[in-house]
Motif scaffolding. Structure first.
Motif, short mmCIF file in Angstrom:
data_model
loop_
_atom_site.label_atom_id
_atom_site.label_comp_id
_atom_site.label_asym_id
_atom_site.label_seq_id
_atom_site.Cartn_x
_atom_site.Cartn_y
_atom_site.Cartn_z
N HIS A 185 -11.04 -3.21 8.02
CA HIS A 185 -10.79 -4.59 8.44
C HIS A 185 -11.27 -4.90 9.85
CE1 HIS A 185 -8.11 -4.06 4.96
NE2 HIS A 185 -8.35 -5.33 4.74
N TYR A 186 -11.68 -3.87 10.59
CA TYR A 186 -12.12 -4.14 11.97
C TYR A 186 -13.52 -3.63 12.30
CZ TYR A 186 -7.33 -5.66 12.79
OH TYR A 186 -6.14 -6.34 12.74
N GLU A 226 -5.73 -10.72 12.34
CA GLU A 226 -4.31 -10.76 12.70
C GLU A 226 -3.54 -9.52 12.22
OE1 GLU A 226 -0.53 -13.82 12.62
OE2 GLU A 226 -1.75 -13.56 10.85
N CYS A 227 -2.99 -8.78 13.15
CA CYS A 227 -2.18 -7.61 12.79
C CYS A 227 -1.07 -8.00 11.82
CB CYS A 227 -1.54 -7.00 14.04
SG CYS A 227 -2.66 -6.68 15.42
N PRO A 250 0.79 -1.22 0.00
CA PRO A 250 0.00 0.00 0.00
C PRO A 250 0.83 1.28 0.00
CG PRO A 250 0.23 -0.74 2.24
CD PRO A 250 1.03 -1.69 1.39
N PHE A 266 -12.64 -10.25 7.60
CA PHE A 266 -11.22 -10.25 7.95
C PHE A 266 -11.03 -10.83 9.35
CE2 PHE A 266 -7.43 -8.21 9.82
CZ PHE A 266 -6.48 -8.74 8.96
N LEU A 305 -3.85 6.53 5.62
CA LEU A 305 -3.95 5.15 5.15
C LEU A 305 -4.23 4.22 6.33
CD1 LEU A 305 -3.66 3.46 2.62
CD2 LEU A 305 -1.22 3.23 3.13
N SER A 306 -3.58 4.50 7.43
CA SER A 306 -3.75 3.68 8.62
C SER A 306 -5.22 3.64 9.05
CB SER A 306 -2.85 4.27 9.72
OG SER A 306 -3.25 3.83 10.98
N VAL A 321 5.07 -2.12 7.77
CA VAL A 321 3.94 -2.55 6.95
C VAL A 321 4.50 -3.29 5.73
CG1 VAL A 321 1.97 -1.76 5.56
CG2 VAL A 321 2.49 -0.64 7.73
N CYS A 362 -0.76 -7.79 7.81
CA CYS A 362 -0.28 -6.59 7.10
C CYS A 362 1.03 -6.08 7.64
CB CYS A 362 -1.31 -5.47 7.23
SG CYS A 362 -2.89 -5.87 6.50
N HIS A 363 1.28 -6.35 8.93
CA HIS A 363 2.50 -5.83 9.56
C HIS A 363 3.54 -6.94 9.72
CE1 HIS A 363 0.90 -1.87 10.71
NE2 HIS A 363 -0.25 -2.49 10.92
N VAL A 411 -7.51 1.86 6.35
CA VAL A 411 -7.32 0.41 6.25
C VAL A 411 -7.76 -0.31 7.54
CG1 VAL A 411 -5.57 -1.41 6.02
CG2 VAL A 411 -5.56 0.54 4.47
N HIS A 412 -7.40 0.25 8.69
CA HIS A 412 -7.80 -0.39 9.95
C HIS A 412 -9.32 -0.44 10.08
CE1 HIS A 412 -3.67 0.67 11.95
NE2 HIS A 412 -3.62 -0.48 11.31
C1 HEC Z 1 -5.32 -4.91 6.67
C2 HEC Z 1 -3.99 -4.43 6.97
C3 HEC Z 1 -3.65 -4.04 8.38
C4 HEC Z 1 -3.96 -4.73 9.54
C5 HEC Z 1 -4.68 -6.03 9.68
C6 HEC Z 1 -3.42 -3.96 10.63
N1 HEC Z 1 -2.78 -2.85 10.15
FE1 HEC Z 1 -1.83 -1.43 11.23
N2 HEC Z 1 -1.42 -0.36 9.55
C7 HEC Z 1 -1.78 -0.74 8.28
C8 HEC Z 1 -1.40 0.31 7.34
C9 HEC Z 1 -1.60 0.28 5.83
C10 HEC Z 1 -0.81 1.33 8.11
C11 HEC Z 1 -0.28 2.69 7.60
C12 HEC Z 1 1.12 2.57 7.12
C13 HEC Z 1 1.63 3.88 6.54
O1 HEC Z 1 1.12 4.93 6.90
O2 HEC Z 1 2.58 3.83 5.77
C14 HEC Z 1 -0.84 0.88 9.50
C15 HEC Z 1 -0.31 1.61 10.57
C16 HEC Z 1 -0.28 1.16 11.88
C17 HEC Z 1 0.34 1.87 12.99
C18 HEC Z 1 1.09 3.18 12.89
C19 HEC Z 1 0.34 4.29 13.55
C20 HEC Z 1 -0.60 4.97 12.66
O3 HEC Z 1 -1.79 5.05 13.02
O4 HEC Z 1 -0.16 5.41 11.58
C21 HEC Z 1 0.12 1.13 14.10
C22 HEC Z 1 0.55 1.45 15.51
C23 HEC Z 1 -0.61 -0.07 13.70
N3 HEC Z 1 -0.84 -0.01 12.35
C24 HEC Z 1 -1.02 -1.08 14.55
C25 HEC Z 1 -1.80 -2.17 14.19
C26 HEC Z 1 -2.31 -3.18 15.12
C27 HEC Z 1 -2.06 -3.19 16.62
C28 HEC Z 1 -3.02 -4.08 14.40
C29 HEC Z 1 -3.81 -5.28 14.88
C30 HEC Z 1 -4.83 -5.03 15.89
C31 HEC Z 1 -2.96 -3.63 13.01
N4 HEC Z 1 -2.22 -2.47 12.93
C32 HEC Z 1 -3.54 -4.31 11.97
C33 HEC Z 1 -2.38 -1.91 7.92
C34 HEC Z 1 -2.90 -2.87 8.77
#
Ligand code: HEC
Ligand code: HEC
Ligand code: HEC
Length: 144
Positions: free
Chosen positions: A105-106, A121-122, A81, A114, A97-98, A137, A125-126, A101-102
């Motif tokens: 999926h939630y 599952e975090c 992404p 999802f 984007l965060s 990511v 993607c991570h 996308v979050h």
């Molecule tokens: C479907 C894909 C996906 C899932 C599943 C996912 N994330 Fe993310 N997450 C992302 C993306 C895309 C970004 C943004 C990355 C960027 O800005 O370059 C991100 C960013 C973040 C950040 C950075 C802070 C922010 O808000 O920018 C945190 C902390 C984070 N994720 C925590 C989690 C946690 C904890 C989980 C599980 C509960 C989770 N993520 C599940 C895709 C996902």
């Protein structure tokens, strides 16, 4: 010598049984964490799930975004992404984007596929580097 064998053989058997039981317990109690305790089935993140699975099941993001009346970004986006982030920045109307996308999926957890199919599952993607603790990511080349 005979006595030594009498002790050694049963001890070895006991050891194997115990070892096997421990291995099974470990397997049963250890959570499946992609890339940490089990092999990562989605090393490229988004595009490993959002792909054309055949038999009319096309989950690719270009189609999904089109259905959401999203602006056509096919020519702009090459790495997913990462390139989505050129517009999706925090504090802009496009939304980070965060958050985008979050949310997808939630939201509505009882109905969200999802969560139902991928345990939410975090690590889908991570990635988490267990040596340094660094999270990032996953990215992959666009598949359309
Ligand atoms: C479907 C894909 C996906 C899932 C599943 C996912 N994330 Fe993310 N997450 C992302 C993306 C895309 C970004 C943004 C990355 C960027 O800005 O370059 C991100 C960013 C973040 C950040 C950075 C802070 C922010 O808000 O920018 C945190 C902390 C984070 N994720 C925590 C989690 C946690 C904890 C989980 C599980 C509960 C989770 N993520 C599940 C895709 C996902
Ligand atoms: C492990 C599989 C998986 C991964 C990885 C994944 N997704 Fe999804 N994604 C899903 C599922 C399942 C849904 C349907 C959720 C629901 O029930 O609404 C979905 C829904 C979406 C949707 C809504 C449109 C649609 O197809 O339903 C978008 C947009 C989307 N994902 C983008 C992304 C992006 C961007 C990434 C990478 C940062 C990503 N996804 C990573 C499984 C995945
Ligand atoms: C050229 C800029 C641009 C790029 C690149 C871009 N987007 Fe968007 N995106 C937008 C705009 C503009 C909106 C609409 C914001 C609004 O009015 O709500 C949007 C909205 C969205 C939404 C919310 C849609 C809805 O109806 O809720 C999702 C999800 C999304 N984008 C995902 C992505 C993904 C995934 C990528 C990369 C494959 C991507 N975007 C790349 C500009 C962009």
């Amino acid at each position: 010598m005979k006595r030594a064998k009498q002790i050694l053989v049963p001890s070895l058997i006991a050891l194997f049984v115990l070892g096997g039981a421990l291995a099974l317990t470990w397997a049963a109690d250890t959570p499946a964490l992609s890339g940490i305790t089990v092999e990562d089935e989605h090393p490229n993140g988004c595009v490993d799930c959002h792909r054309n699975a055949g038999e009319g099941k096309d989950y690719r993001l270009n189609g999904a975004l089109e259905e959401m009346d999203h602006p056509d970004v096919s020519a702009l986006v090459k790495t997913v992404p990462q390139d989505c982030g050129m517009c999706h920045k925090a504090g802009t109307p496009t939304g980070s984007l965060s958050l985008r996308v979050h949310k997808i999926h939630y939201e509505e957890p009882s109905e969200n596929h999802f969560i139902a199919y991928y345990q939410g599952e975090c690590l889908a993607c991570h990635t988490l580097n267990t040596a340094t603790g660094v999270m990032s990511v996953k990215n992959g080349p666009k598949n359309w």
